[in-house]
Design a protein around this motif. Structure first.
Motif, PDB file in Angstrom:
ATOM      1  N   GLY A 232     -19.484  38.230  53.052  1.00  0.00           N
ATOM      2  CA  GLY A 232     -20.017  37.677  54.591  1.00  0.00           C
ATOM      3  C   GLY A 232     -19.417  36.376  54.825  1.00  0.00           C
ATOM      4  N   TRP A 233     -19.179  35.243  53.937  1.00  0.00           N
ATOM      5  CA  TRP A 233     -18.510  34.090  53.966  1.00  0.00           C
ATOM      6  C   TRP A 233     -17.336  34.177  54.678  1.00  0.00           C
ATOM      7  N   VAL A 234     -16.403  35.164  54.035  1.00  0.00           N
ATOM      8  CA  VAL A 234     -14.855  35.522  54.573  1.00  0.00           C
ATOM      9  C   VAL A 234     -15.022  36.149  55.960  1.00  0.00           C
ATOM     10  N   GLU A 235     -15.834  37.058  56.141  1.00  0.00           N
ATOM     11  CA  GLU A 235     -15.917  37.770  57.472  1.00  0.00           C
ATOM     12  C   GLU A 235     -16.319  36.314  58.515  1.00  0.00           C
ATOM     13  N   GLU A 236     -17.285  35.663  58.128  1.00  0.00           N
ATOM     14  CA  GLU A 236     -17.823  34.698  59.293  1.00  0.00           C
ATOM     15  C   GLU A 236     -16.802  33.569  59.304  1.00  0.00           C
ATOM     16  N   ASN A 237     -15.663  33.116  58.311  1.00  0.00           N
ATOM     17  CA  ASN A 237     -14.930  31.958  58.627  1.00  0.00           C
ATOM     18  C   ASN A 237     -13.312  32.568  58.566  1.00  0.00           C
ATOM     19  N   TRP A 238     -13.093  33.779  58.465  1.00  0.00           N
ATOM     20  CA  TRP A 238     -11.553  34.453  58.266  1.00  0.00           C
ATOM     21  C   TRP A 238     -11.008  34.057  59.627  1.00  0.00           C
ATOM     22  N   SER A 239     -11.470  33.965  60.751  1.00  0.00           N
ATOM     23  CA  SER A 239     -10.948  33.659  62.242  1.00  0.00           C
ATOM     24  C   SER A 239     -10.611  32.317  62.252  1.00  0.00           C
ATOM     25  N   THR A 240     -11.584  31.356  61.609  1.00  0.00           N
ATOM     26  CA  THR A 240     -11.227  29.992  62.050  1.00  0.00           C
ATOM     27  C   THR A 240      -9.973  29.669  61.219  1.00  0.00           C
ATOM     28  N   TRP A 241     -10.014  30.055  59.678  1.00  0.00           N
ATOM     29  CA  TRP A 241      -8.770  29.598  58.995  1.00  0.00           C
ATOM     30  C   TRP A 241      -7.846  30.286  59.348  1.00  0.00           C
ATOM     31  N   LEU A 242      -7.688  31.477  59.995  1.00  0.00           N
ATOM     32  CA  LEU A 242      -6.602  32.232  60.565  1.00  0.00           C
ATOM     33  C   LEU A 242      -5.897  31.342  61.810  1.00  0.00           C
ATOM     34  N   ALA A 243      -6.765  30.860  62.527  1.00  0.00           N
ATOM     35  CA  ALA A 243      -6.259  30.172  63.706  1.00  0.00           C
ATOM     36  C   ALA A 243      -5.859  28.952  63.149  1.00  0.00           C
ATOM     37  N   ILE A 244      -6.330  28.063  62.259  1.00  0.00           N
ATOM     38  CA  ILE A 244      -5.656  26.995  61.819  1.00  0.00           C
ATOM     39  C   ILE A 244      -4.370  27.181  61.124  1.00  0.00           C
ATOM     40  N   GLY A 245      -4.348  28.321  60.337  1.00  0.00           N
ATOM     41  CA  GLY A 245      -2.975  28.255  59.578  1.00  0.00           C
ATOM     42  C   GLY A 245      -1.772  28.841  60.630  1.00  0.00           C
ATOM     43  N   LEU A 246      -2.116  29.438  61.591  1.00  0.00           N
ATOM     44  CA  LEU A 246      -1.242  29.974  62.708  1.00  0.00           C
ATOM     45  C   LEU A 246      -0.886  29.089  63.384  1.00  0.00           C
ATOM     46  N   ARG A 247      -1.721  27.970  63.717  1.00  0.00           N
ATOM     47  CA  ARG A 247      -1.511  26.435  64.288  1.00  0.00           C
ATOM     48  C   ARG A 247      -0.556  25.693  63.687  1.00  0.00           C
ATOM     49  N   VAL A 248      -0.961  25.430  62.385  1.00  0.00           N
ATOM     50  CA  VAL A 248       0.120  24.775  61.552  1.00  0.00           C
ATOM     51  C   VAL A 248       1.467  25.422  61.380  1.00  0.00           C
ATOM     52  N   LEU A 249       1.411  26.440  61.127  1.00  0.00           N
ATOM     53  CA  LEU A 249       2.892  27.446  61.099  1.00  0.00           C
ATOM     54  C   LEU A 249       3.530  27.181  62.514  1.00  0.00           C
ATOM     55  N   LEU A 250       2.891  27.180  63.531  1.00  0.00           N
ATOM     56  CA  LEU A 250       3.640  27.298  64.998  1.00  0.00           C
ATOM     57  C   LEU A 250       4.201  25.850  65.242  1.00  0.00           C
ATOM     58  N   ILE A 251       3.412  24.819  64.681  1.00  0.00           N
ATOM     59  CA  ILE A 251       3.740  23.248  64.658  1.00  0.00           C
ATOM     60  C   ILE A 251       4.896  23.060  63.868  1.00  0.00           C
ATOM     61  N   VAL A 252       5.047  23.645  62.735  1.00  0.00           N
ATOM     62  CA  VAL A 252       6.054  23.142  61.690  1.00  0.00           C
ATOM     63  C   VAL A 252       7.566  24.047  62.246  1.00  0.00           C
ATOM     64  N   VAL A 253       7.258  25.235  62.652  1.00  0.00           N
ATOM     65  CA  VAL A 253       8.329  26.207  63.177  1.00  0.00           C
ATOM     66  C   VAL A 253       8.931  25.252  64.468  1.00  0.00           C
ATOM     67  N   ILE A 254       8.120  24.983  65.578  1.00  0.00           N
ATOM     68  CA  ILE A 254       8.473  24.246  66.633  1.00  0.00           C
ATOM     69  C   ILE A 254       9.341  22.943  66.128  1.00  0.00           C
ATOM     70  N   ALA A 255       8.736  22.329  65.428  1.00  0.00           N
ATOM     71  CA  ALA A 255       9.269  20.875  64.955  1.00  0.00           C
ATOM     72  C   ALA A 255      10.697  21.170  64.325  1.00  0.00           C
ATOM     73  N   LEU A 256      10.978  22.061  63.283  1.00  0.00           N
ATOM     74  CA  LEU A 256      11.984  22.552  62.805  1.00  0.00           C
ATOM     75  C   LEU A 256      13.208  22.951  63.838  1.00  0.00           C
ATOM     76  N   VAL A 257      12.622  23.683  64.520  1.00  0.00           N
ATOM     77  CA  VAL A 257      13.679  24.383  65.733  1.00  0.00           C
ATOM     78  C   VAL A 257      14.108  23.266  66.546  1.00  0.00           C
ATOM     79  N   LEU A 258      13.093  22.506  66.936  1.00  0.00           N
ATOM     80  CA  LEU A 258      13.605  21.372  68.007  1.00  0.00           C
ATOM     81  C   LEU A 258      14.402  20.344  67.119  1.00  0.00           C
ATOM     82  N   ARG A 259      14.073  20.287  65.765  1.00  0.00           N
ATOM     83  CA  ARG A 259      14.988  19.129  65.125  1.00  0.00           C
ATOM     84  C   ARG A 259      16.346  19.724  65.149  1.00  0.00           C
ATOM     85  N   ALA A 260      16.479  20.971  64.768  1.00  0.00           N
ATOM     86  CA  ALA A 260      17.893  21.695  64.725  1.00  0.00           C
ATOM     87  C   ALA A 260      18.520  21.628  65.950  1.00  0.00           C
TER      88      ALA A 260
END
Length: 383
Positions: free
Chosen positions: A59-87
């Motif tokens: 139940g706890w995972v079902e309630e919070n998985w969307s939040t953690w997934l959104a944070i993880g995807l946002r962090v991954l997107l920021i890192v990928v954009i930063a590396l691509v922009l730097r290159a």
């Protein structure tokens, strides 16, 4: 009998009360100590309890998985954009530097610009500028990405930024000399004031540049010593290796020499020297006789000058003096200098000390003549 029964009846209960008190005194400590410890087996959760724990976790995972997934995807997107922009930015800077080098190599510059800064020095300067720009771009892009990642985790960045600002101001005031040295080094590289291998005069020290840094420049002096010069302390720079140098030789001859003969001899020396190795590479122009630099009563000075490779003026001057002396000896032209040389047939100059009188004996205050001629002091009247 009644008395006996009465006494017995009276004496019986006290004996029973004492026995009860003694028994309670002996049993109470045992009861207080409790039962003796016995080894117990670890409790194993039942199937129902395990099912409840799994249900709560799910139940706890079902309630919070969307939040953690959104944070993880946002962090991954920021890192990928930063590396691509730097290159992309680093590649663009590299392409810009390569284009500048090709344009420098293919451009038809004037002779003076080619002498002042050659293609190799421009290439080195452009590479240094590209390295600085790539480092600055990487710092800005990665620093911004790190702050955005911290903001994604809902970390309050206001205290961090305030602390960084205060620390930056404190470091700026405490290390202002370091900042001055760094900025001076950056502008020195951008303006191509000097490079490795150049002979410079930095005011506080002079010598050959062996290392150029953003804070310190290392020079090797004429005696082999190494000077560490801070870029922020340099107020003026005299670069002896950029452009061309001038070799100048002053030839002093007698005032009665034939100037045409002197000029022809000097022209022959210069023409012969310009055709020989390695002087033809060091000389960047013809050796010219500029004319009379000064005319005195018993001598005259002829000025000879030539453009040379940077840093080779002293070498050319020494060789030119050597050749001029040998040529003048072969042509019968006397070179004079230093003390005046009397002309042939002219009377010798009189001794300048001939008219000076001998020192007088009265010049010394302790000589017998001075003591005899000094007045007699008056007698003392004090008692």
């Amino acid at each position: 009998m009644d008395r006996t029964s009465d006494r017995t009846a009276q004496d019986g209960p006290p004996h029973l009360e004492v026995s009860a008190v003694s028994l309670s005194a002996a049993v109470l400590p045992l009861l207080a100590a409790g039962p003796s410890p016995t080894p117990t087996a670890p409790t194993v959760p039942s199937l129902k309890e395990a099912h409840e724990s799994a249900t709560n976790a799910a139940g706890w995972v079902e309630e919070n998985w969307s939040t953690w997934l959104a944070i993880g995807l946002r962090v991954l997107l920021i890192v990928v954009i930063a590396l691509v922009l730097r290159a992309v930015v680093r590649r663009a800077i590299t392409k810009l530097i390569e284009r500048m080098n090709r344009r420098t190599g293919s451009s038809t510059a004037t002779a003076l610009s080619g002498l002042l800064v050659n293609a190799e020095r421009r290439r080195q300067r452009s590479e240094a500028i590209g390295s600085v720009l790539r480092s600055v771009a990487s710092f800005l892009i990665l620093g911004t990405a790190a702050l955005m990642v911290l903001g994604t985790f809902q970390i309050n960045l206001a205290p961090l930024l305030a602390s960084a600002g205060v620390a930056g101001v404190a470091i700026g005031f405490g290390a202002r000399n370091l900042v001055t040295d760094f900025l001076s080094g950056v502008f020195m590289i951008l303006e191509d004031q000097y490079g490795v291998g150049d002979s410079i005069d930095a005011g506080v020290a002079s010598g050959e540049v062996i290392e150029v840094g953003l804070r310190v420049t290392k020079l090797r002096g004429v005696d082999g010593e190494i000077w560490y010069v801070r870029n922020g302390e340099v107020k003026r720079i005299g670069n002896l290796s950029q452009g061309w140098s001038t070799a100048g030789v002053d030839v002093t001859v007698r005032s009665d020499e034939d100037l045409d003969k002197v000029k022809e001899t000097l022209a022959a020396v210069g023409e012969r020297m310009s055709k020989e190795e390695p002087w033809n590479e060091m000389l960047w122009g013809p050796i010219e006789t500029l004319g009379l630099d000064s005319v005195l009563l018993d001598s005259m000075v002829v000025r000879v000058s030539a453009k040379t490779m940077p840093g080779k003026s002293l070498t050319v001057e020494r060789e030119l003096r050597w050749r001029i002396k040998r040529a003048f000896d072969a042509a019968g032209i006397a070179i004079v200098g230093g003390a005046t040389v009397p002309l042939e047939g002219a009377p010798a100059a009189a001794d300048p000390t001939a008219g000076v009188a001998a020192p007088s004996a009265y010049a010394s205050t302790v000589s017998p003549q001075s003591m005899a001629a000094s007045p007699i002091p008056p007698p003392s009247t004090s008692k």
